[in-house]
Design a protein around this motif. Structure first.
Motif, PDB file in Angstrom:
ATOM      1  N   VAL A  60       0.976  -0.958  -0.598  1.00  0.00           N
ATOM      2  CA  VAL A  60       0.051   0.090  -0.357  1.00  0.00           C
ATOM      3  C   VAL A  60       1.217   1.550  -0.062  1.00  0.00           C
ATOM      4  O   VAL A  60       0.353   2.615  -0.592  1.00  0.00           O
ATOM      5  CB  VAL A  60      -0.864   0.091   1.370  1.00  0.00           C
ATOM      6  CG1 VAL A  60      -1.706   1.395   1.483  1.00  0.00           C
ATOM      7  CG2 VAL A  60      -1.752  -0.623   0.953  1.00  0.00           C
ATOM      8  N   LEU A  61       1.928   1.401   0.659  1.00  0.00           N
ATOM      9  CA  LEU A  61       2.629   2.210   0.798  1.00  0.00           C
ATOM     10  C   LEU A  61       3.405   2.496  -0.608  1.00  0.00           C
ATOM     11  O   LEU A  61       3.326   3.756  -0.722  1.00  0.00           O
ATOM     12  CB  LEU A  61       3.943   2.582   2.285  1.00  0.00           C
ATOM     13  CG  LEU A  61       4.740   3.755   1.936  1.00  0.00           C
ATOM     14  CD1 LEU A  61       3.706   4.324   3.723  1.00  0.00           C
ATOM     15  CD2 LEU A  61       6.005   3.528   2.318  1.00  0.00           C
ATOM     16  N   ILE A  62       4.158   1.537  -0.988  1.00  0.00           N
ATOM     17  CA  ILE A  62       4.535   1.670  -2.434  1.00  0.00           C
ATOM     18  C   ILE A  62       3.104   2.524  -3.267  1.00  0.00           C
ATOM     19  O   ILE A  62       3.813   3.197  -4.394  1.00  0.00           O
ATOM     20  CB  ILE A  62       5.293   0.642  -2.953  1.00  0.00           C
ATOM     21  CG1 ILE A  62       6.106   0.230  -2.023  1.00  0.00           C
ATOM     22  CG2 ILE A  62       5.727   0.697  -4.175  1.00  0.00           C
ATOM     23  CD1 ILE A  62       7.061  -1.430  -1.883  1.00  0.00           C
ATOM     24  N   LEU A  63       2.647   1.949  -3.078  1.00  0.00           N
ATOM     25  CA  LEU A  63       1.470   2.196  -4.644  1.00  0.00           C
ATOM     26  C   LEU A  63       1.019   2.773  -3.819  1.00  0.00           C
ATOM     27  O   LEU A  63       0.697   4.371  -5.163  1.00  0.00           O
ATOM     28  CB  LEU A  63       0.334   0.831  -4.578  1.00  0.00           C
ATOM     29  CG  LEU A  63       0.994  -0.299  -5.077  1.00  0.00           C
ATOM     30  CD1 LEU A  63      -0.394  -1.583  -4.677  1.00  0.00           C
ATOM     31  CD2 LEU A  63       0.992  -0.660  -6.297  1.00  0.00           C
ATOM     32  N   ARG A  64       1.091   3.834  -3.341  1.00  0.00           N
ATOM     33  CA  ARG A  64       0.435   4.482  -2.860  1.00  0.00           C
ATOM     34  C   ARG A  64       1.281   6.005  -2.799  1.00  0.00           C
ATOM     35  O   ARG A  64       1.302   6.991  -2.946  1.00  0.00           O
ATOM     36  CB  ARG A  64      -0.344   4.949  -1.459  1.00  0.00           C
ATOM     37  CG  ARG A  64      -2.108   4.382  -1.488  1.00  0.00           C
ATOM     38  CD  ARG A  64      -2.801   5.123  -2.346  1.00  0.00           C
ATOM     39  NE  ARG A  64      -3.446   5.986  -1.463  1.00  0.00           N
ATOM     40  CZ  ARG A  64      -3.429   7.668  -2.171  1.00  0.00           C
ATOM     41  NH1 ARG A  64      -3.433   7.542  -2.691  1.00  0.00           N
ATOM     42  NH2 ARG A  64      -3.693   8.548  -1.713  1.00  0.00           N
ATOM     43  N   THR A 102     -11.045   0.664  -0.039  1.00  0.00           N
ATOM     44  CA  THR A 102     -10.636   1.902   0.117  1.00  0.00           C
ATOM     45  C   THR A 102     -10.649   1.688   1.154  1.00  0.00           C
ATOM     46  O   THR A 102      -9.305   2.679   1.581  1.00  0.00           O
ATOM     47  CB  THR A 102     -11.369   3.318  -0.572  1.00  0.00           C
ATOM     48  OG1 THR A 102     -11.579   2.900  -2.335  1.00  0.00           O
ATOM     49  CG2 THR A 102     -10.699   4.075  -0.328  1.00  0.00           C
ATOM     50  N   ALA A 103     -11.472   2.403   2.347  1.00  0.00           N
ATOM     51  CA  ALA A 103     -11.023   2.566   4.001  1.00  0.00           C
ATOM     52  C   ALA A 103      -9.639   1.863   3.992  1.00  0.00           C
ATOM     53  O   ALA A 103      -9.215   2.400   5.052  1.00  0.00           O
ATOM     54  CB  ALA A 103     -12.450   2.368   4.759  1.00  0.00           C
ATOM     55  N   ALA A 104      -9.886   0.305   3.819  1.00  0.00           N
ATOM     56  CA  ALA A 104      -9.197  -0.309   3.917  1.00  0.00           C
ATOM     57  C   ALA A 104      -7.545   0.246   4.070  1.00  0.00           C
ATOM     58  O   ALA A 104      -6.447  -0.199   4.609  1.00  0.00           O
ATOM     59  CB  ALA A 104      -9.180  -1.837   3.785  1.00  0.00           C
ATOM     60  N   VAL A 105      -7.806  -0.192   2.580  1.00  0.00           N
ATOM     61  CA  VAL A 105      -6.299   0.559   2.141  1.00  0.00           C
ATOM     62  C   VAL A 105      -5.529   1.989   2.742  1.00  0.00           C
ATOM     63  O   VAL A 105      -4.809   2.472   3.494  1.00  0.00           O
ATOM     64  CB  VAL A 105      -6.314   1.381   0.520  1.00  0.00           C
ATOM     65  CG1 VAL A 105      -5.176   2.002  -0.068  1.00  0.00           C
ATOM     66  CG2 VAL A 105      -6.529  -0.687  -0.445  1.00  0.00           C
ATOM     67  N   ALA A 129       2.054   6.830  -6.196  1.00  0.00           N
ATOM     68  CA  ALA A 129       0.713   7.658  -6.384  1.00  0.00           C
ATOM     69  C   ALA A 129      -0.713   7.344  -7.434  1.00  0.00           C
ATOM     70  O   ALA A 129      -1.243   7.944  -7.370  1.00  0.00           O
ATOM     71  CB  ALA A 129       1.217   9.019  -7.153  1.00  0.00           C
ATOM     72  N   PHE A 130      -0.534   6.528  -6.931  1.00  0.00           N
ATOM     73  CA  PHE A 130      -1.937   5.427  -7.729  1.00  0.00           C
ATOM     74  C   PHE A 130      -2.948   5.571  -6.563  1.00  0.00           C
ATOM     75  O   PHE A 130      -2.960   5.856  -5.491  1.00  0.00           O
ATOM     76  CB  PHE A 130      -1.988   3.673  -7.302  1.00  0.00           C
ATOM     77  CG  PHE A 130      -1.269   3.237  -8.917  1.00  0.00           C
ATOM     78  CD1 PHE A 130      -1.525   3.390 -10.150  1.00  0.00           C
ATOM     79  CD2 PHE A 130       0.016   2.889  -8.330  1.00  0.00           C
ATOM     80  CE1 PHE A 130      -0.949   3.083 -11.102  1.00  0.00           C
ATOM     81  CE2 PHE A 130       0.944   2.214  -9.319  1.00  0.00           C
ATOM     82  CZ  PHE A 130       0.436   2.198 -10.812  1.00  0.00           C
ATOM     83  N   PRO A 131      -4.603   5.837  -7.213  1.00  0.00           N
ATOM     84  CA  PRO A 131      -5.002   6.878  -6.288  1.00  0.00           C
ATOM     85  C   PRO A 131      -5.573   5.442  -5.050  1.00  0.00           C
ATOM     86  O   PRO A 131      -5.575   3.937  -5.520  1.00  0.00           O
ATOM     87  CB  PRO A 131      -6.257   7.095  -7.402  1.00  0.00           C
ATOM     88  CG  PRO A 131      -6.152   7.292  -8.284  1.00  0.00           C
ATOM     89  CD  PRO A 131      -4.440   6.796  -8.697  1.00  0.00           C
ATOM     90  N   ALA A 132      -5.861   5.895  -4.387  1.00  0.00           N
ATOM     91  CA  ALA A 132      -6.423   4.488  -3.293  1.00  0.00           C
ATOM     92  C   ALA A 132      -7.913   3.548  -3.577  1.00  0.00           C
ATOM     93  O   ALA A 132      -7.909   2.320  -2.921  1.00  0.00           O
ATOM     94  CB  ALA A 132      -6.826   5.259  -1.864  1.00  0.00           C
ATOM     95  N   ALA A 133      -8.890   4.308  -4.106  1.00  0.00           N
ATOM     96  CA  ALA A 133      -9.290   3.335  -5.257  1.00  0.00           C
ATOM     97  C   ALA A 133      -9.370   2.571  -5.990  1.00  0.00           C
ATOM     98  O   ALA A 133      -9.554   1.240  -6.092  1.00  0.00           O
ATOM     99  CB  ALA A 133     -10.401   4.206  -5.808  1.00  0.00           C
ATOM    100  N   GLU A 134      -7.313   2.554  -6.981  1.00  0.00           N
ATOM    101  CA  GLU A 134      -6.951   1.679  -7.915  1.00  0.00           C
ATOM    102  C   GLU A 134      -6.179   0.628  -6.581  1.00  0.00           C
ATOM    103  O   GLU A 134      -6.163  -0.517  -7.503  1.00  0.00           O
ATOM    104  CB  GLU A 134      -6.328   2.479  -8.559  1.00  0.00           C
ATOM    105  CG  GLU A 134      -6.972   3.699  -9.425  1.00  0.00           C
ATOM    106  CD  GLU A 134      -6.287   3.915 -10.364  1.00  0.00           C
ATOM    107  OE1 GLU A 134      -4.865   3.965  -9.997  1.00  0.00           O
ATOM    108  OE2 GLU A 134      -6.698   3.953 -11.875  1.00  0.00           O
ATOM    109  N   VAL A 135      -5.880   1.167  -5.726  1.00  0.00           N
ATOM    110  CA  VAL A 135      -5.030   0.500  -5.200  1.00  0.00           C
ATOM    111  C   VAL A 135      -5.900  -0.758  -4.528  1.00  0.00           C
ATOM    112  O   VAL A 135      -5.680  -1.546  -3.808  1.00  0.00           O
ATOM    113  CB  VAL A 135      -4.553   1.539  -4.014  1.00  0.00           C
ATOM    114  CG1 VAL A 135      -3.391   0.512  -3.228  1.00  0.00           C
ATOM    115  CG2 VAL A 135      -2.791   1.820  -4.880  1.00  0.00           C
TER     116      VAL A 135
END
Length: 307
Positions: free
Chosen positions: A135-139, A157-160, A143-149
């Protein structure tokens, strides 16, 4: 009317569309795994999975997002199956900067690539569980949006957002801030690397002591022991100094950090590849030395086996 079959791209078309992402996927898998060999294997697996399932892709997300989803989940599976590493940083073999930064045509882009690679490693390999790491790397790195992650990881999305919050809180406690680590291209970092190389080539422990921080750490890969504190590191390293000229080293860059490819002189006078030292360089001096005693790494970084 009979249902029309979906067109499946040929190999040439698939390669044309997906190959531009190979370099960044390699960097991503390396950030997740900390091992170049594993990262290369997982990228190959990602492309194989993508080819086999491309007919079902249907364009519900971008091709890049789809490839990252496959790669990230392949890495998470690999991490679940992996045993615990002895090295505190969790690193396997280092990755040459050139594999992830691309041709040296845009210094700003290269600096960003090094920064994201280095900070991703510092942030994740030592301190975070696998899914928080992803999650940290992707966000924060990609910079991927939370919904995409969330879609990539099969969660909400809440869990991300919750995992990202916990990961950031953990890093605030333990990880160095970005301004504590010098870029390899900076004059200060280059000078420290050159001083480190000179200390070994001249068998000069006093010179090495001058460039190490008081709290410097030394990690020989493959050993169950590592060393903390400048005095302790110096006592260990000087056992292997030998005579002036026994060591030859060449400056390079790995994991977004300064590094030295090392050669050791044998009884026949020939210098043979020994391995690689990767340095964590700060404004206060060298903070960490990770030594990979693998001669194959020297040639993998593009240097000859003999000098």
């Amino acid at each position: 009317m009979p249902r029309q079959a979906q067109t499946v791209p040929g190999r040439d078309e698939f390669a044309r569309d997906t190959e531009p992402f190979r370099r960044e996927l390699l960097a991503h898998c390396y950030r997740m795994l900390g091992s170049l060999d594993e990262a290369e294997d997982l990228v190959q697996e990602t492309y194989l999975r993508a080819w086999r399932s491309h007919a079902g892709f249907e364009g519900r997300s971008s091709l890049r997002v789809w490839l990252y989803r496959i790669a990230t989940n392949a890495c998470l599976t690999a991490l679940e199956q992996r045993g615990r590493r002895a090295l505190p940083s969790g690193l396997g073999a280092p990755i040459p900067d050139a594999l992830v930064t691309g041709p040296a045509t845009d210094p700003a882009a290269i600096a960003v690539a090094r920064e994201s690679l280095r900070l991703g490693l510092i942030a994740c390999l030592q301190y975070l569980p696998a899914r928080q790491r992803a999650v940290l790397i992707l966000r924060d790195v990609l910079a991927f949006p939370a919904a995409e992650v969330a879609a990539m990881l099969g969660t909400s999305t809440a869990a991300v957002k919750s995992m990202l919050q916990r990961a950031r809180a953990r890093l605030e406690q333990v990880a160095p801030s970005p301004d504590e680590v010098s870029e390899p291209a900076e004059p200060e970092a280059r000078a420290l690397l050159e001083a480190y190389i000179a200390a070994f080539q001249n068998a000069d422990p006093a010179a090495l002591e001058q460039v190490l921080r008081q709290d410097a750490a030394l990690e020989p890969v493959g050993s169950l022991t590592w060393f903390s504190g400048r005095d302790t590191c110096i006592r260990y390293v000087t056992q292997f100094f030998g005579a002036p000229g026994d060591w030859l080293m060449t400056a390079t860059a790995a994991n977004g950090q300064p590094a030295a490819a090392a050669y050791l002189r044998g009884a026949d006078g020939v210098h043979r590849a020994f391995g690689l030292a990767v340095l964590t360089v700060t404004t206060a001096g060298i903070a960490r030395i990770v030594v990979f005693g693998d001669p194959g790494l020297v040639t993998r970084f593009g240097f000859p086996a003999l000098r």
